[in-house]
Design a protein around this motif. Structure first.
Motif, PDB file in Angstrom:
ATOM      1  N   GLY A  76       5.118  11.814   1.173  1.00 48.79           N
ATOM      2  CA  GLY A  76       6.216  10.651   1.619  1.00 48.79           C
ATOM      3  C   GLY A  76       6.099  10.347   3.172  1.00 48.79           C
ATOM      4  N   VAL A  77       5.201  10.600   3.860  1.00 52.73           N
ATOM      5  CA  VAL A  77       4.896  10.411   5.220  1.00 52.73           C
ATOM      6  C   VAL A  77       4.045   9.758   5.273  1.00 52.73           C
ATOM      7  CG1 VAL A  77       5.353  11.392   7.610  1.00 52.73           C
ATOM      8  CG2 VAL A  77       6.468  12.476   5.772  1.00 52.73           C
ATOM      9  N   PHE A  78       4.007   8.393   5.881  1.00 48.86           N
ATOM     10  CA  PHE A  78       2.786   7.684   6.017  1.00 48.86           C
ATOM     11  C   PHE A  78       2.334   7.453   7.591  1.00 48.86           C
ATOM     12  CE2 PHE A  78       4.563   7.119   2.137  1.00 48.86           C
ATOM     13  CZ  PHE A  78       3.526   7.018   1.051  1.00 48.86           C
ATOM     14  N   ASP A  79       1.055   7.116   7.859  1.00 42.93           N
ATOM     15  CA  ASP A  79       0.644   6.583   9.110  1.00 42.93           C
ATOM     16  C   ASP A  79       0.072   5.333   8.782  1.00 42.93           C
ATOM     17  OD1 ASP A  79       1.366   8.292  11.254  1.00 42.93           O
ATOM     18  OD2 ASP A  79      -0.856   9.394  11.027  1.00 42.93           O
ATOM     19  N   ASN A  80       0.340   4.199   9.324  1.00 39.38           N
ATOM     20  CA  ASN A  80      -0.217   2.750   9.222  1.00 39.38           C
ATOM     21  C   ASN A  80      -1.099   2.479  10.400  1.00 39.38           C
ATOM     22  OD1 ASN A  80       1.584   2.732   7.142  1.00 39.38           O
ATOM     23  ND2 ASN A  80       3.208   1.982   8.483  1.00 39.38           N
ATOM     24  N   LEU A 108       0.891  -1.368   0.070  1.00 43.51           N
ATOM     25  CA  LEU A 108      -0.043   0.251   0.016  1.00 43.51           C
ATOM     26  C   LEU A 108       0.826   1.331  -0.034  1.00 43.51           C
ATOM     27  CD1 LEU A 108      -2.852  -0.904   2.390  1.00 43.51           C
ATOM     28  CD2 LEU A 108      -2.972  -0.849  -0.048  1.00 43.51           C
ATOM     29  N   THR A 109       2.023   1.154   0.752  1.00 43.32           N
ATOM     30  CA  THR A 109       2.824   2.186   0.659  1.00 43.32           C
ATOM     31  C   THR A 109       3.461   2.483  -0.644  1.00 43.32           C
ATOM     32  OG1 THR A 109       3.504   1.922   2.973  1.00 43.32           O
ATOM     33  CG2 THR A 109       5.081   3.224   1.798  1.00 43.32           C
ATOM     34  N   TYR A 110       4.265   1.557  -1.247  1.00 36.69           N
ATOM     35  CA  TYR A 110       4.652   1.681  -2.527  1.00 36.69           C
ATOM     36  C   TYR A 110       3.502   2.134  -3.571  1.00 36.69           C
ATOM     37  CZ  TYR A 110       9.164  -0.834  -1.732  1.00 36.69           C
ATOM     38  OH  TYR A 110      10.274  -1.182  -1.071  1.00 36.69           O
ATOM     39  N   ILE A 118      -4.580   0.155   6.841  1.00 38.74           N
ATOM     40  CA  ILE A 118      -4.828   1.384   6.233  1.00 38.74           C
ATOM     41  C   ILE A 118      -3.592   1.997   6.290  1.00 38.74           C
ATOM     42  CG2 ILE A 118      -6.100   3.621   6.055  1.00 38.74           C
ATOM     43  CD1 ILE A 118      -8.142   2.256   7.958  1.00 38.74           C
ATOM     44  N   VAL A 119      -2.938   2.678   5.080  1.00 40.25           N
ATOM     45  CA  VAL A 119      -1.791   3.335   4.901  1.00 40.25           C
ATOM     46  C   VAL A 119      -2.180   4.629   4.418  1.00 40.25           C
ATOM     47  CG1 VAL A 119       0.517   3.452   4.026  1.00 40.25           C
ATOM     48  CG2 VAL A 119      -0.448   1.173   4.600  1.00 40.25           C
ATOM     49  N   HIS A 120      -1.818   5.661   5.301  1.00 40.52           N
ATOM     50  CA  HIS A 120      -2.431   7.147   4.822  1.00 40.52           C
ATOM     51  C   HIS A 120      -1.151   7.942   4.731  1.00 40.52           C
ATOM     52  CE1 HIS A 120      -3.844  11.233   6.284  1.00 40.52           C
ATOM     53  NE2 HIS A 120      -4.817  10.933   5.004  1.00 40.52           N
ATOM     54  N   GLU A 121      -0.976   8.424   3.406  1.00 40.31           N
ATOM     55  CA  GLU A 121      -0.064   9.591   3.494  1.00 40.31           C
ATOM     56  C   GLU A 121      -0.431  10.824   3.838  1.00 40.31           C
ATOM     57  OE1 GLU A 121       3.197  10.860  -0.110  1.00 40.31           O
ATOM     58  OE2 GLU A 121       1.249   9.946  -0.544  1.00 40.31           O
ATOM     59  N   TYR A 122      -0.044  11.308   4.889  1.00 42.03           N
ATOM     60  CA  TYR A 122      -0.509  12.569   5.602  1.00 42.03           C
ATOM     61  C   TYR A 122       0.459  13.728   5.177  1.00 42.03           C
ATOM     62  CZ  TYR A 122       2.856  11.883   9.374  1.00 42.03           C
ATOM     63  OH  TYR A 122       4.028  11.655  10.001  1.00 42.03           O
ATOM     64  N   GLY A 153      -5.993   1.107   1.559  1.00 41.82           N
ATOM     65  CA  GLY A 153      -6.548   0.263   2.611  1.00 41.82           C
ATOM     66  C   GLY A 153      -6.881  -1.130   1.755  1.00 41.82           C
ATOM     67  N   MET A 154      -6.687  -2.164   2.953  1.00 41.96           N
ATOM     68  CA  MET A 154      -6.867  -3.738   2.228  1.00 41.96           C
ATOM     69  C   MET A 154      -7.333  -4.529   3.551  1.00 41.96           C
ATOM     70  SD  MET A 154      -4.251  -6.204   0.407  1.00 41.96           S
ATOM     71  CE  MET A 154      -3.829  -4.732  -0.746  1.00 41.96           C
ATOM     72  N   ALA A 155      -8.363  -5.618   3.093  1.00 46.85           N
ATOM     73  CA  ALA A 155      -8.735  -6.154   4.334  1.00 46.85           C
ATOM     74  C   ALA A 155      -8.241  -7.495   4.045  1.00 46.85           C
ATOM     75  CB  ALA A 155     -10.125  -6.167   4.489  1.00 46.85           C
ATOM     76  N   PHE A 156      -7.990  -8.505   5.074  1.00 41.62           N
ATOM     77  CA  PHE A 156      -7.378  -9.926   4.815  1.00 41.62           C
ATOM     78  C   PHE A 156      -8.322 -10.633   3.837  1.00 41.62           C
ATOM     79  CE2 PHE A 156      -4.168 -11.672   7.900  1.00 41.62           C
ATOM     80  CZ  PHE A 156      -3.619 -10.536   7.862  1.00 41.62           C
TER      81      PHE A 156
END
Length: 130
Positions: free
Chosen positions: A82-86, A41-43, A75-79, A60-63
């Motif tokens: 290049g800076v992300f919250d997971n 998700l980051t990439y 959920i991987v959010h680019e806030y 976002g992705m679910a199992f």
């Protein structure tokens, strides 16, 4: 080394199963899958890697999208650039939600839907999850 995840297509019946809670503590296998999802998700949100690995942008992705019938969401959010919250949400239960509904202005998609779909998804502006 980066290995692209095998995300199920919307036609796959496994996506329609009722999911079950994940057992805690999580197994090392599930922890590794979570790390793989965060990486992909980051990439997918970094143009250089998105093109290099032929990824569709997602946050976002679910199992269940990987064929794993467990209640785990990442959920991987680019806030910032290049800076992300997971966020890793395990066995979530929605305890409340706002009456206000919102939709992303540009629309949104699902990594399991491999076709263009016009329209907007209305969602609650806020939810509280335990």
């Amino acid at each position: 080394m980066f290995k692209k995840l095998n995300i199920l297509d919307e036609k796959d019946s496994r996506l329609r199963k009722i999911i079950v809670d994940a057992k805690l503590p999580l197994s090392n296998e599930y922890k590794n899958i979570i790390n793989q999802i965060i990486k992909e998700l980051t990439y997918s949100q970094i143009e250089e890697y998105e093109k290099k690995y032929d990824l569709r942008p997602g946050m976002g992705m679910a199992f269940p999208q990987l064929g794993i019938n467990k209640r785990i969401i990442i959920i991987v959010h680019e806030y910032d650039d290049g800076v992300f919250d997971n966020y890793v949400v395990i066995n979530p239960v929605i305890v409340s939600n706002s009456r206000e509904m919102i939709a992303a202005e540009a629309g949104e998609g699902c990594l399991s839907v491999n076709r263009d779909v016009d329209g907007h998804v209305k969602r609650h502006a806020r939810v509280t999850v335990e």
